[in-house]
Design an enzyme around this catalytic site. Structure first.
Site: not given
Length: 809
Positions: A515, A708, A712
């Protein structure tokens, strides 16, 4: 009544000094007695209420340890159900769900773990049971409306084990006690083996040197007597574990060991009494010594794997300096602290609880929590964690979490979870060792029958040799020793393995997906450039912008305030400040109105100033008054340090690197170009990210996902192995198989390298263990090696496996 009751100073229950200013009392033996804390008061009241005052009436000395504080009779009652008693080791979740952290005494092997877990899971109300073989620490979750903690402790005791509340200090004391006991057994076995071996030299050389029968018989009797301590004291743990294995129907490697010892000793005693045949006292005592030495080293290696976690818990002090109603500090036991209390931490002291700094400025060492070696600056509003060390000056901290709710306790829980879960290779080794044990016992019977037909005088020798040489000790140690050593190594570097399979899966990864926000980038906008258009300087414009944002909670506000803090100048106090959602903020200073936000906030007469070419990921915030534009602030998220080095290192290992982000296409494309990543997907919802991961997995890719945020969490759970940033949300950390506490991105590359090295070490250990057993068994079965050679070979085999695993440290 004993004299102790009238002369005892301090706390009447535990004997510790009563802190000044405390007023805890309990009526015991018809008199009010002073107590040092809530906990002792609660325990004393429970003792009295259950009619057990004789505990105080007849005791002749004060308790020397925590266990002595509670009389044995109370273990059959509901003492541990008392909320005050549970406060330090039980965490309460939603509804009636509770989770306790306990130490189990009496655990000697994996069969003990299996027996306790299986029995407890059958109890109504038990939600989850996880026992760590390495630390002997149990985490038990239950529904308090169906089952009480005292019932659980009673069931454990019925199995012949003892459970009591977890304490890092107490566990260390128990570990030292066990280590001393192991060393005593090792010393007894060594002394016994040394003496018996010297006599054996004479017996072996006797026929060639003309040794008389009477003298040889006397030496045999001496050997028998000298071997008794080793057989009945030093080897006792082998018999205990073997008996439990037989009772539970799970044959472990101690079964063939015990059979070999008992068979060899019984045969040797028979030969001694009859005066004919061979005796094997030297082989048996040497075998016991080598086995205990190997297990002593292996136990120390396993304990090193949990040392980092236990060190964390031992960091938290037992007392804290709390500010009373008059604002004066007073020392109180940690158990008395409550959320919202103000505590003072002096320079050099360890912070007692999680909290937020309300006064003072200092730096804190959080290296054992995060792996970050540099002290971190702490000012008003900063978060501090229990177990970190304050350096320069005093800090006043408002407590936000205590006990099992602290970050340090959550890290410990994650470590426990990882260590309690077995990797696939470890389970495979256990299954192979179990089947090998069955096959070995069948082979012993078959080989014994064959030798009865060939030469009955050698049956005992051959059976003993086969049992000893083929014990699957090395096979059982092949994987656990390696995974324990590598896990300990990674924790010291700030990489926390929270799942048992994480390291094994990481070694097979072919594709790493990131990400963007909060992983490859810092996750918050930073001021990149200030462009001025009027008479005000950059510093003046920045101070004015920070003054406008000082009461805002917007992410951009923090960026302005951080930039202004570096200049060290005081902020202006504006009047008529107003927040315009989605547009910006306004305020008045010196009779003039100022505006900070996007172009829709305020229409300034004239043309908007032209700006130089900016990155597609940048955002421009305008500062203006009623007449003109004063400045433009260019904001952008910045790459984390070492992000580019990490991507290059992963690609050098042959891994594919991709980005899955919910950010705009222009922003993602810009960062992907900077990092040299060709595979990226922007503007992705959590569902789209999940679909992308599934497509890659269908193509045969083994995915490591790094994220994080809350969005996610589903993707982290779907990937074969997931890595969560330590600063991420609680949900992301809970979904992560690995948590990067230090947030040093290059540790991801190091973790992958360590996982591959671990896989190679495990394969080497398997090859050695299987190769040794396969080769040794035929030699033993055909009588080509003697029992003492078998003892040395089996012990050296196990030692090689342990030493090979320790290379990972």
């Amino acid at each position: 009544m004993s004299a102790l009751q009238d002369t005892q100073p301090g706390c009447y229950h535990c004997g510790l000094p009563v802190p000044s200013g405390t007023r805890y009392t309990a009526v015991v033996l018809q008199q009010p007695r002073d107590m040092c804390c809530h906990g002792c008061q609660a325990v004393a009241q429970a003792i009295v209420e259950n009619g057990l005052e004789d505990y105080y009436r007849y005791r002749t000395e004060l308790p020397k340890n925590v266990e002595d504080l509670v009389p044995d009779e109370l273990r059959d009652l509901q003492l541990y159900d008392h909320p005050e008693v549970q406060k330090s080791f039980v965490s309460v979740a939603q509804d009636q769900r509770k989770e306790a952290s306990l130490i189990l005494e009496g655990i000697t092997c994996a069969a003990c773990i299996w027996l306790n877990e299986r029995h407890l899971r059958q109890l109504p109300g038990i939600l989850q049971v996880s026992i760590n073989y390495t630390s002997h620490r149990a985490r038990i979750s239950w529904d308090d409306s169906q089952l009480k903690l005292s019932d659980i402790l009673t069931e454990i005791r019925k199995l012949g084990y003892h459970a009591h509340p977890f304490s890092a200090q107490q566990q260390e004391a128990m570990r030292l006690k066990q280590r001393k006991a192991d060393f005593r057994r090792l010393a007894v076995a060594g002394l016994s083996a040394g003496q018996v071996m010297m006599i054996a030299v004479a017996l072996y050389a006797g026929p060639a040197q003309g040794l008389e029968f009477a003298t040889a018989q006397l030496l045999r009797w001496f050997s028998l007597v000298l071997s008794i301590p080793a057989m009945f004291y030093a080897a006792w743990p082998f018999y205990q574990v073997a008996w439990r294995s037989l009772k539970t129907g799970r044959l472990g490697m101690d079964v063939p060991i015990s059979l070999g010892l008992i068979t060899g000793f019984a045969g040797s005693i028979w030969a001694t009494f009859q005066g004919v045949g061979e005796v094997y006292y030297d082989t048996l005592t040497m075998l016991i010594f080598f086995l205990l030495a190997t297990r002593f080293l292996e136990r120390n290696a396993r304990e090193k794997s949990v040392e980092s976690a236990e060190n964390l818990l031992r960091l938290v002090p037992a007392i804290a300096s709390r500010l009373n109603a008059d604002g004066q500090p007073e020392l109180v036991p940690l158990i008395e602290l409550k959320t919202g209390d103000l505590i003072v931490c002096k320079p050099g002291e360890t912070i007692a609880a999680d909290g937020v700094v309300v006064a003072g400025e200092s730096s804190a060492d959080e290296s054992l929590l995060t792996g970050e070696s540099r002290p971190l600056l702490k000012t008003a509003g900063s978060t501090v964690y229990a177990g970190s060390i304050n350096y320069e000056s005093p800090l006043t901290v408002r407590v936000s979490a205590l006990g099992e709710e602290t970050v340090i306790a959550s890290i410990s829980r994650l470590l426990d979870r990882a260590q309690a879960e077995k990797p696939r290779l470890t389970e495979l080794a256990d299954h192979i060792a179990a089947w090998f044990t069955y096959a070995l016992l069948f082979s012993v019977v078959l080989i014994a029958w064959v030798w009865v037909q060939i030469d009955t005088s050698r049956v005992l020798e051959i059976v003993l040799t086969v049992l000893v040489v083929s014990c699957p000790c090395a096979l059982s140690l092949a994987a656990p020793a390696a995974f324990a050593a590598s896990g300990s190594h990674l924790v010291k570097r700030g990489v926390l393995l929270t799942r048992g399979h994480a390291l094994e899966a990481l070694a097979r990864v072919t594709h790493v997906v990131f990400d963007k926000t909060g992983t490859l980038t810092e996750g918050r906008p930073q001021l990149q450039q200030t462009l001025t258009f009027g008479s005000l300087s950059e510093a003046e414009c920045l101070r004015l912008a920070a003054s406008l944002e000082q009461h805002s909670e917007h992410p951009y506000a923090r960026s302005f305030l951080d930039a202004q803090k570096l200049q060290g100048e005081a902020l202006e106090q504006l009047s008529d400040a107003a927040n315009k959602p989605g547009r910006g903020v306004t305020g008045s200073l010196g009779g003039k109105r100022y505006y900070l936000g996007n172009l829709s906030l305020h229409a300034v007469p004239g043309q908007v100033p032209a700006l130089p070419a900016l990155d597609a990921s940048s955002t421009v915030i305008w500062l203006s008054d009623d007449e003109r534009y004063l400045a433009a602030f260019v904001m952008a998220d910045s790459l984390r340090p070492h992000a580019m080095a990490l991507v290059e290192a992963l690609q050098a290992k042959g891994l594919v690197v991709s980005i899955l982000s919910g950010d705009t296409e222009a922003a993602v494309q810009n960062y992907a170009r900077q990092l040299g990543i060709s595979s990226w997907q922007a503007a992705s919802s959590p569902e789209q990210k999940l679909a992308a991961i599934e497509r890659l997995q269908q193509q045969g890719e083994v995915i490591a996902m790094v994220g994080d945020g809350i969005n996610d969490a589903p993707v982290l759970a779907k990937a074969q192995v997931s890595i969560a940033m330590g600063s991420g949300t609680q949900m992301a950390r809970a979904s992560g198989d690995i948590v990067l506490l230090s947030e040093q991105l290059l540790e991801i590359d190091h973790a992958i390298a360590t996982s591959r090295f671990t896989r190679n070490v495990v394969r080497e250990n398997f090859a050695w263990a299987l190769g040794y057993n396969t080769l040794a068994l035929p030699f033993a079965a055909t009588g080509m090696i003697s029992p003492w050679m078998a003892a040395i070979g089996m012990s050296v085999s196990s030692l090689i496996v342990v030493l090979n695993a320790l290379r990972l440290r």
